[in-house]
Design an enzyme around this catalytic site. Structure first.
Site, PDB file in Angstrom:
ATOM      1  N   ASP A  23       9.802 -22.379  -7.253  1.00 12.20           N
ATOM      2  CA  ASP A  23       9.565 -20.934  -7.272  1.00 12.20           C
ATOM      3  C   ASP A  23       8.148 -20.665  -6.777  1.00 12.20           C
ATOM      4  O   ASP A  23       7.174 -21.157  -7.366  1.00 12.20           O
ATOM      5  CB  ASP A  23       9.743 -20.406  -8.697  1.00 12.20           C
ATOM      6  CG  ASP A  23       9.808 -18.886  -8.758  1.00 12.20           C
ATOM      7  OD1 ASP A  23       9.826 -18.242  -7.698  1.00 12.20           O
ATOM      8  OD2 ASP A  23       9.833 -18.348  -9.879  1.00 12.20           O
ATOM      9  N   ASP A  82      11.874 -16.743  -1.975  1.00 14.28           N
ATOM     10  CA  ASP A  82      10.795 -17.472  -2.640  1.00 14.28           C
ATOM     11  C   ASP A  82      11.246 -18.468  -3.701  1.00 14.28           C
ATOM     12  O   ASP A  82      10.409 -19.001  -4.433  1.00 14.28           O
ATOM     13  CB  ASP A  82       9.815 -16.478  -3.282  1.00 14.28           C
ATOM     14  CG  ASP A  82      10.477 -15.613  -4.348  1.00 14.28           C
ATOM     15  OD1 ASP A  82      11.714 -15.528  -4.359  1.00 14.28           O
ATOM     16  OD2 ASP A  82       9.743 -15.029  -5.170  1.00 14.28           O
ATOM     17  N   GLU A  83      12.542 -18.776  -3.793  1.00 18.70           N
ATOM     18  CA  GLU A  83      12.954 -19.774  -4.773  1.00 18.70           C
ATOM     19  C   GLU A  83      14.243 -20.456  -4.334  1.00 18.70           C
ATOM     20  O   GLU A  83      15.042 -19.900  -3.591  1.00 18.70           O
ATOM     21  CB  GLU A  83      13.123 -19.168  -6.169  1.00 18.70           C
ATOM     22  CG  GLU A  83      14.182 -18.099  -6.271  1.00 18.70           C
ATOM     23  CD  GLU A  83      14.404 -17.638  -7.710  1.00 18.70           C
ATOM     24  OE1 GLU A  83      14.400 -18.486  -8.629  1.00 18.70           O
ATOM     25  OE2 GLU A  83      14.600 -16.432  -7.901  1.00 18.70           O
TER      26      GLU A  83
END
Length: 349
Positions: free
Chosen positions: A9, A104-105
């Site tokens: 993350d 983003d993860e």
């Protein structure tokens, strides 16, 4: 063999890209989001901004009241997507089993990876180092035997965290874990659990499966499993899309339902364009989403039906009747036929 799952993350991703490209922003409260004059909300913010109580999904107007000197940027999603592409490429150097959750993860299944002597901890350290050196972005990583534990672990020591939950540590880790950390436990479920004197996973484990199913239906079985660390969901390299929707937050509240009609017509046009972009997928149902001026939210959906203006207006009428207040946000969308259901439909008679 016990599975090895990583959850990676990026820390305050959009803000991190802005701070990377403009170091002068690193020490000042920074947020990415829409303007207060447009009823905007905060998409993300850096840690100096969080010290003022600012968080994602907060109305921009409130964020500016908490921190009048907040630096607010619109955001450059082309740059964010490029940074995400570079980070994803690093993941794929380690394993092809990558399940992106957003820009983003992502989850990574590294069970079969032999590099770094097969150590998930060393793999996590390598990912953190490569993302920092090659992309200039700091990430937090969780390593565990399941997706849900890995995701909890990645958030455990943010920012720039690395938390490993070995199989031998699962029982101890879950003992005092708040039930609010379990996937799917939102404010309403947490309130019901508190009313039953259930605060931790240990409390939850005292209830038999039958009682949980009686109280929470199918989700009761999920609670039973998660409180014991059971989560067999595989890392999927292709994620199934479950819905397609569009929405608008209005600069000025719509005073009543009568003012929704023109807005619904525009939303229907945008939804049709998005469905065409996705190849006109099979539709299982339609829904409307309404946020009122007091920020309360309601969603109303129906099985079947076609995404027409008449269908959405009928749903909007029922949704508005629940509060009968001015509307801050209006959205329309469709639920898609699941892959499993589509396969069943395709089976020969």
């Amino acid at each position: 063999m016990s599975r090895k799952i990583l959850h990676v993350d990026c820390d305050c991703f959009y803000a991190a890209v802005e701070m990377r490209d403009n170091p002068a922003l690193r020490e000042v409260p920074l947020a990415i989001g829409g303007g207060a004059d447009e009823r905007g909300v905060i998409a993300t913010c850096n840690y100096p901004a969080r010290a003022y109580g600012i968080h994602s999904a907060m109305p921009t107007a409130r964020a500016l009241r908490l921190c009048p000197h907040l630096t607010l940027l619109r955001g450059d999603f082309d740059r964010y997507r490029e940074a995400s592409r570079q980070i994803q490429a690093i993941f794929h150097e380690l394993t092809p089993l990558v399940e992106p959750l957003s820009l983003d993860e992502a989850f990574l299944d590294v069970t079969a990876v032999t590099r770094f002597s097969g150590s998930a901890t060393w793999m996590a350290r390598w990912i953190k180092q490569e993302c920092r050196q090659r992309v200039g972005i700091t990430v937090s990583v969780g390593a565990a035997q399941s997706k849900f534990l890995a995701k909890i672990a990645s958030d455990w020591e943010k920012p720039d965290g690395l938390t490993v939950i070995a199989p031998s540590q699962v029982a101890e880790f879950l003992h005092e874990l708040p039930v609010t950390k379990l996937h799917g436990v939102g404010p309403a479920t947490a309130k019901r659990l508190r009313a039953m004197d259930i605060v931790t996973c240990d409390d939850l484990r005292q209830l038999p499966l039958e009682r949980l199913v009686q109280e929470f239906g199918k989700f009761g079985k999920r609670l039973f499993e998660l409180s014991r660390g059971i989560d067999d969901r595989p890392v999927r390299t292709e994620r199934e899309r479950k819905s397609v929707s569009v929405e608008t937050t209005f600069v000025s509240d719509l005073p009543d339902l009568a003012h929704c009609h023109d807005q619904l017509a525009e939303l229907c046009e945008r939804l049709e364009a998005r469905l065409a972009h996705h190849g006109h997928p099979s539709i299982a149902g339609t829904f409307v989403k309404v946020r009122f001026d007091d920020f309360s939210l309601t969603t109303l959906d129906t099985r079947g039906g076609t995404p027409t203006l008449a269908t959405f207006y009928a749903l909007a009428e029922q949704a508005w009747a629940r509060r009968k207040r001015p509307l801050r946000l209006l959205g329309v969308g469709v639920r898609l036929v699941s892959d499993d259901a589509r396969r069943q439909l395709d089976l020969p008679l």
